[in-house]
Design a protein around this motif. Structure first.
Motif, PDB file in Angstrom:
ATOM      1  N   GLN A  46      44.873  27.954  30.740  1.00  0.00           N
ATOM      2  CA  GLN A  46      43.571  28.351  31.272  1.00  0.00           C
ATOM      3  C   GLN A  46      43.541  27.953  32.740  1.00  0.00           C
ATOM      4  O   GLN A  46      43.758  26.782  33.060  1.00  0.00           O
ATOM      5  N   ILE A  47      43.308  28.913  33.636  1.00  0.00           N
ATOM      6  CA  ILE A  47      43.320  28.615  35.064  1.00  0.00           C
ATOM      7  C   ILE A  47      42.080  29.222  35.711  1.00  0.00           C
ATOM      8  O   ILE A  47      41.836  30.431  35.600  1.00  0.00           O
ATOM      9  N   ASN A  48      41.320  28.370  36.371  1.00  0.00           N
ATOM     10  CA  ASN A  48      40.183  28.810  37.165  1.00  0.00           C
ATOM     11  C   ASN A  48      40.610  28.889  38.631  1.00  0.00           C
ATOM     12  O   ASN A  48      41.198  27.939  39.162  1.00  0.00           O
ATOM     13  N   SER A  49      40.292  29.998  39.271  1.00  0.00           N
ATOM     14  CA  SER A  49      40.603  30.187  40.687  1.00  0.00           C
ATOM     15  C   SER A  49      39.304  30.545  41.395  1.00  0.00           C
ATOM     16  O   SER A  49      38.616  31.475  40.980  1.00  0.00           O
ATOM     17  N   SER A  50      38.966  29.822  42.456  1.00  0.00           N
ATOM     18  CA  SER A  50      37.668  30.099  43.083  1.00  0.00           C
ATOM     19  C   SER A  50      37.663  29.704  44.552  1.00  0.00           C
ATOM     20  O   SER A  50      38.171  28.650  44.932  1.00  0.00           O
ATOM     21  N   TRP A  51      37.055  30.588  45.364  1.00  0.00           N
ATOM     22  CA  TRP A  51      36.730  30.262  46.748  1.00  0.00           C
ATOM     23  C   TRP A  51      35.245  29.920  46.870  1.00  0.00           C
ATOM     24  O   TRP A  51      34.704  29.890  47.963  1.00  0.00           O
ATOM     25  N   THR A  52      34.604  29.680  45.724  1.00  0.00           N
ATOM     26  CA  THR A  52      33.181  29.354  45.718  1.00  0.00           C
ATOM     27  C   THR A  52      32.934  28.098  44.884  1.00  0.00           C
ATOM     28  O   THR A  52      31.968  28.009  44.136  1.00  0.00           O
TER      29      THR A  52
END
Length: 388
Positions: free
Chosen positions: A264-270
């Motif tokens: 499970q990978i979360n990617s965010s610029w926020t």
């Protein structure tokens, strides 16, 4: 000792990644250390000679001046002329993604070896075509997969190779930071990143990274279920003008891996950072767990695992972080981009093994494409294996 000059066309060095990591911290760093020894009987040392290619001649000349390069022989705004130059062996591309595919095709047609940033193309069909063209041309080719060469992930691979985890059950990744909108503080990423029509979006940027990290360390990705979102719909560009953000700035993915582990990978610029590093991976196995970042890696063995008891009525007095142990360096770690450049140059000039090629790059493009499809259709999607 025999010094062999290697002229490398570098397209896109006015951008942050092309300039900082590939020019300054890789090729110029190799020059500062006296070149790259091939380790052959003749004592050959490769001497990289960058040829800076782009549209903004004044910016290219300023970079050349800053680093002592001869602007008359090391700067060009004419890609076709550079590719026609028989003294140039390698073409490197760090342009915006939307311009990359066509430029690489021209370089392949000119018989140049190819080294490129990821993603290699804007879609899987284009990425596979580049791989087929390169193979048919008989040239060497590689795609940047820099995360594999980070100290934290090298330590993690050491643990995997040593059997530390037992059976690996799951991988949880957190990546990202807050990218300012550009109105009251300038953004730390170019505005094209937030326009899908310009090849922007966090899925097309980061899912190729996650593909090779998961593939190399834990197993091939067999399925993907993703949700991509544009959390901040308006941003301000480099001219302080507002624009609509049409690309995703956050993505939440679940990846089923060959062998049964789930990632499970979360990617965010926020997202605002509340972790030790900008990216961290927690790996849990039957015999132990690890948390790896860019540089550091901590472990907890089965025998040293505490036994927490859920009780919301009492304050937690135990420091769970103190139960983890740092993995020692045990070696010197070089810049990851430079380390991969060295391997690619040895592949080209000494036929050393190298498997991070355009076929591997196509897998990353495929995962991004299927991740966006999964998000649009709201379902889990199988990831077919790409034949070499």
């Amino acid at each position: 000792m025999t010094r062999k000059t290697v002229r490398i066309a570098m397209n896109g060095v006015t951008g942050r990644m092309g300039y900082r990591q590939h020019l300054v911290r890789s090729l110029l760093a190799l020059r500062e250390q006296g070149g790259l020894p091939l380790g052959d009987a003749e004592g050959t040392v490769l001497w990289p000679e960058p040829v800076l290619v782009g549209r903004r001649e004044h910016a290219l000349r300023e970079i050349a001046r800053r680093h002592g390069l001869d602007a008359e022989t090391s700067v060009s705004t004419d890609l076709d002329a550079v590719l026609a130059d028989p003294t140039i062996d390698i073409y490197f591309d760090a342009q915006v993604t939307s311009a990359r595919e066509e430029a690489i095709k021209r370089a392949i047609a000119a018989g140049k070896h190819i080294y490129t940033e990821k993603p290699s193309a804007t879609g899987l069909d284009g990425a596979l075509e580049l791989a087929r063209l390169a193979q048919a041309a008989g040239i060497k080719h590689g795609v940047v997969q820099d995360k594999l060469f980070l100290p934290g992930l090298l330590k993690l691979k050491r643990l995997i190779d040593g059997g530390f985890f037992g059976k690996i059950l799951s991988v949880r990744g957190e990546f990202g930071y807050w990218v300012f909108e550009g109105d009251w503080q300038s953004a730390q990423r170019p505005s094209w990143n937030y326009r899908s029509e310009d090849g922007g979006g966090i899925v097309v940027d980061m899912f190729p990274h996650w593909e090779y990290v998961l593939h190399e360390l834990f197993g091939r990705v067999r399925s993907v279920q993703a949700l991509a979102s544009t959390h901040v719909p308006q941003r301000w560009d480099e001219q302080d003008k507002p624009y609509d953000a049409t690309a995703d700035d956050a993505a939440y993915g679940i990846f089923e891996l060959e062998g049964g582990a789930i990632a499970q990978i979360n990617s965010s610029w926020t997202v605002r950072v509340n972790r030790d590093e900008l990216v961290e991976f927690q790996v849990d196995g039957t015999e132990g767990s690890a948390v790896a970042g860019l540089r550091n890696c901590r472990v907890q063995h089965r025998a040293a695992t505490p036994k927490p008891v859920w009780n919301p009525d009492l304050p937690v007095t135990h420091s769970f972080r103190d139960d983890w142990q740092e993995v020692p360096d045990n070696q010197e770690f070089d810049n990851g981009f430079k380390a991969q450049w060295e391997l690619f140059l040895k592949h080209v000039y000494a036929d050393a093994p190298y498997h991070w090629d355009l076929h591997a790059g196509a897998r990353g493009v495929q995962l991004a494409e299927l991740g966006l499809k999964s998000s649009a259709e709201g379902r889990r999607i199988e990831v077919p294996e790409i034949a070499q």
